[in-house]
Structures are given as C-alpha cells and as structure tokens.
Design an enzyme around this catalytic site. Structure first.
Site, short mmCIF file in Angstrom:
data_model
loop_
_atom_site.label_atom_id
_atom_site.label_comp_id
_atom_site.label_asym_id
_atom_site.label_seq_id
_atom_site.Cartn_x
_atom_site.Cartn_y
_atom_site.Cartn_z
N HIS A 187 60.90 0.00 18.67
CA HIS A 187 62.32 0.28 18.50
C HIS A 187 63.19 -0.51 19.46
CE1 HIS A 187 62.05 3.54 15.53
NE2 HIS A 187 60.91 3.86 16.12
N GLU B 161 70.62 0.65 10.03
CA GLU B 161 70.74 -0.81 9.93
C GLU B 161 71.84 -1.24 8.98
OE1 GLU B 161 67.38 0.51 7.13
OE2 GLU B 161 68.22 1.10 9.05
N ASP C 110 66.34 -2.59 18.25
CA ASP C 110 67.70 -2.49 18.78
C ASP C 110 68.27 -3.87 19.11
OD1 ASP C 110 67.61 0.23 18.53
OD2 ASP C 110 67.22 0.63 20.65
N ASP D 197 73.15 -4.47 4.58
CA ASP D 197 71.99 -3.69 5.00
C ASP D 197 70.82 -4.63 5.25
OD1 ASP D 197 71.06 -0.69 5.14
OD2 ASP D 197 69.40 -1.83 4.24
#
Length: 397
Positions: free
Chosen positions: A277, A307, A281, A264
């Site tokens: 964002h 994530e 990405d 994570d």
C-alpha cells in the site's frame, strides 16, 4: 499643582504579569500547533525571558548590579533575539543563529563594560537600544519580503517598524544628549512614566501581532485540510463542490460549456497486492501530480476516494475535452521515471447538459461513461453528451 504619575515599578509589575499570561497562551498554542506553525516555540521562550528580565529588574538594590541589571538586560537581549529567530522560522527562513549569538554576546559584553568597569548609563542605553533595533529591523524586513498581503502581516510589520524607530531614537538620543534624565525609563516624572508604559505595551502588542499572523496561518491550513485530500494534495469532495458551484455560476452568466472527466486507475488493486500500500500511495500521488500539471489554471482536479479522480474543465468544448482526456491518458500510462509501477487509466467524459443539471447528475453520467470504458476493455475513453455516447479507444484520435 501636582500631577500624579503611575509608579514605574507598578507599570513593570503589571507588564510582568501580562507577559507571564501571554507566555502561557503562546506555549499552549505551540504545544498544540508546533507542526503547523513554526516559530511559536522561540516566541514563547522569548516571552519567558522577558518575564525573567522583569523579575531581575525588580531585584535592583537587593542583588548586586552584576546580577540584577546585567542579568535583566542580557535576558531582554536573548528574549527579543529569540523572537527574531521565531519570525525567521515562521517565514521558512534559516535562523540567523550566528548573528543572534554575536549580537547577544557583544551587546552583553558592552553592557558589562559600561556597568562594572566604567559606569555610564547613557552608553548602556545606546548599546542595548541599537542591538535590539537590529532584531526589530530584521523582523520588519522579513514581513516586507515574505509576509502575506493581509491585515495580520500589515499589523505585525507596522508594530515592528514603530518599535524599531522608537528604540533607535532612544539609542541615538543616549549617544548625542547623554544624561540619565533623558533616557532613564525608571526615573520619576510624567514623560518617563508615559514612555515606560508605552514601551511595555508595545512589547505585548508585538506578541499579539505575531499571534494574529499565527492564527491566520492556522486558518489557512485548516481551510486547506477541509478542502484537500491529505495524500495527493488535490481537492476532496467538499473542495470540488465549491469549485463546481463557482464554475456553474459562470456557466449561467456566460453560457459557456462545462466538462467533467471521471478518471479511474485500471487494476490498481494488483499494484497494492504486489508492491504494498505504501507504493500504491506513491502511485496515487504521482497520478495526481501528473493530472494537475497537465491542466489549465482554471481547471480543478479532485480525488473522490480510492483510485478515482475527477477533473472539472470550465469553458471546455466537447471536442477539446476529448483531446485533453486523450492527452491525460497518454501521460498517465507513460513511464514515470521514478521506479513506480506503470498503470493505465479509464476515463469517462460528460458535458453539462443544461444550467439546471446538478453536480450529482453530471457525476452520474461521467461515472456511467467510465464504467462503460471499464467494460469495453479499460485503457480507453468513453464520452457522453447528454446520453449520446462516443467511444475513444486507446491510441485512437
């Protein structure tokens, strides 16, 4: 005894209707899947030109030969050549536009000369046959060089080879033997009718062959979409489940260890908030690429939403899994050289406790180790073996 033969014009009418139907089908597929499968538009346009050619042939003795015969043959050359361009695009090759244009212009010029200036049917057949032979041979070569080793490719490539051989034989026969009766497909007679029917049937079969390859390509694309994450191109939950099922079956047969990493990204929300964002990405795609590049061929990586990534490592002993996790942690926190914001990761590691343990239980233990790594300060590894936890902090071997 009189042998009845099918009228050549009836054969051409039937072929025209079938080609028109196939044009509609091909164009419908093109409109629906043009982004997924290249070349469909060229093939549908080529089929439409074949229909136009049949219509022009039907106007023979009604319109001047310069319109009916020359127009029909030119349409055939353009249509068959477009199918070659479509096959090139299908295989991701640069279309041979110069070769296509040169072949069509020279072929049409030769047909016009031997029709209008010096009428010679055999020469027209030779020119037309040898020109389309080049188009068919090019497509056969594409299948040989780039085709998938699958029935659809074998079927289409075999048809192309047969068609190339037939038109080459007809062209050579026209040059060597001459005479209208040898090569005229519209002449009356059993042999001419059979040859005409076979030639028109092969034209339809070639379309079916290309559609078979296109369907195979679509099947592969749709299967990949159902098992892969569209952003990172790694497995999704469904694809990971299939990978785990295969690995567990091997575990039962060979009694080999099976390790799972739960990864994570730390403070990923801050990356989205600060950089947007779109950049977030890009970071996710970069992380997926780094993880995939550091794994063995037998390992599987999946994105489990947000994530979080999961890595399955078959035949991986606990101490080796710990070293692999540390290597991944170091690679992911290193500068990426792409101008993307750096990030650290927390990793939870768990080994399959027994052959009876299911995926959800293994995931639950790996996630518990991951959450513990988060609570203990992030940028670290927690290793769980059947409830026995071993901590691996950042930079500690």
């Amino acid at each position: 005894m009189t042998v009845e033969t099918l009228d050549p014009r009836t054969i051409m009418l039937m072929t025209t209707l079938m080609c028109a139907a196939m044009t509609i089908v091909m164009f419908s597929v093109y409109r629906s899947f043009r982004r997924e499968v290249d070349g469909l538009g060229h093939w549908s346009a080529g089929l439409l030109l074949l229909v136009c050619a049949s219509v022009l042939f039907g106007t023979r003795h009604v319109l001047p030969d310069a319109v009916s015969l020359l127009g029909a043959n030119a349409s055939l050359l353009l249509g068959i050549g477009l199918s070659m361009l479509g096959t090139e695009k299908f295989y991701g090759q640069k279309p041979s536009l110069r070769f296509y244009a040169l072949a069509c212009v020279l072929g049409t010029a030769g047909l016009a000369w031997w029709l209008l200036a010096h009428s010679d049917f055999s020469m027209r057949v030779a020119i037309f046959s040898l020109t389309v032979f080049l188009f068919y041979a090019r497509q056969a070569q594409l299948v040989w060089s780039h085709g998938e080793r699958h029935f659809s490719s074998f079927f289409f490539g075999g048809l192309m080879l047969v068609q190339a051989g037939v038109v080459l034989t007809r062209g050579v026969a026209a040059l060597l033997q001459g005479g209208v009766s040898v090569v005229d497909m519209l002449a009356a007679g059993t042999r001419a009718s059979i040859y005409l029917a076979a030639a028109n049937f092969m034209a339809l079969l070639l379309t079916v062959g290309f559609m078979t390859m296109a369907t195979r390509r679509l099947q592969t694309i749709l299967e990949r979409r159902s098992t892969h994450d569209p952003l990172t191109q790694v497995l999704n939950r469904r694809g990971f489940g299939d990978c785990y099922a295969r690995a567990k079956a091997s575990l039962r047969r060979h009694r080999r260890p099976l390790t799972l990493l739960s990864i994570d990204l730390d403070y990923f929300k801050l990356i989205n908030d600060r950089h947007g964002h779109a950049v977030g990405d890009q970071v996710l795609a970069h992380v997926a690429m780094v993880i995939s590049g550091a794994l063995r061929e037998a390992d599987c990586v999946a994105r489990f939403g947000g994530e979080e990534f999961v890595v399955l490592m078959p035949d991986m002993a606990p101490h080796h899994a710990l070293s692999a996790a540390e290597r991944l942690r170091g690679l992911l926190c290193a500068p990426n050289g792409k101008g993307l914001p750096s990030c650290t990761v927390s990793i939870g590691v768990a080994c399959q406790a027994s052959e009876h343990e299911e995926l959800e239980q293994l995931l639950s233990r790996a996630d518990a180790a991951l959450y513990l790594a988060k609570e203990n300060g992030r940028d670290r590894i927690e290793f769980d073996i059947g409830g026995l936890s071993v901590v691996k902090a950042a930079g500690v071997i």
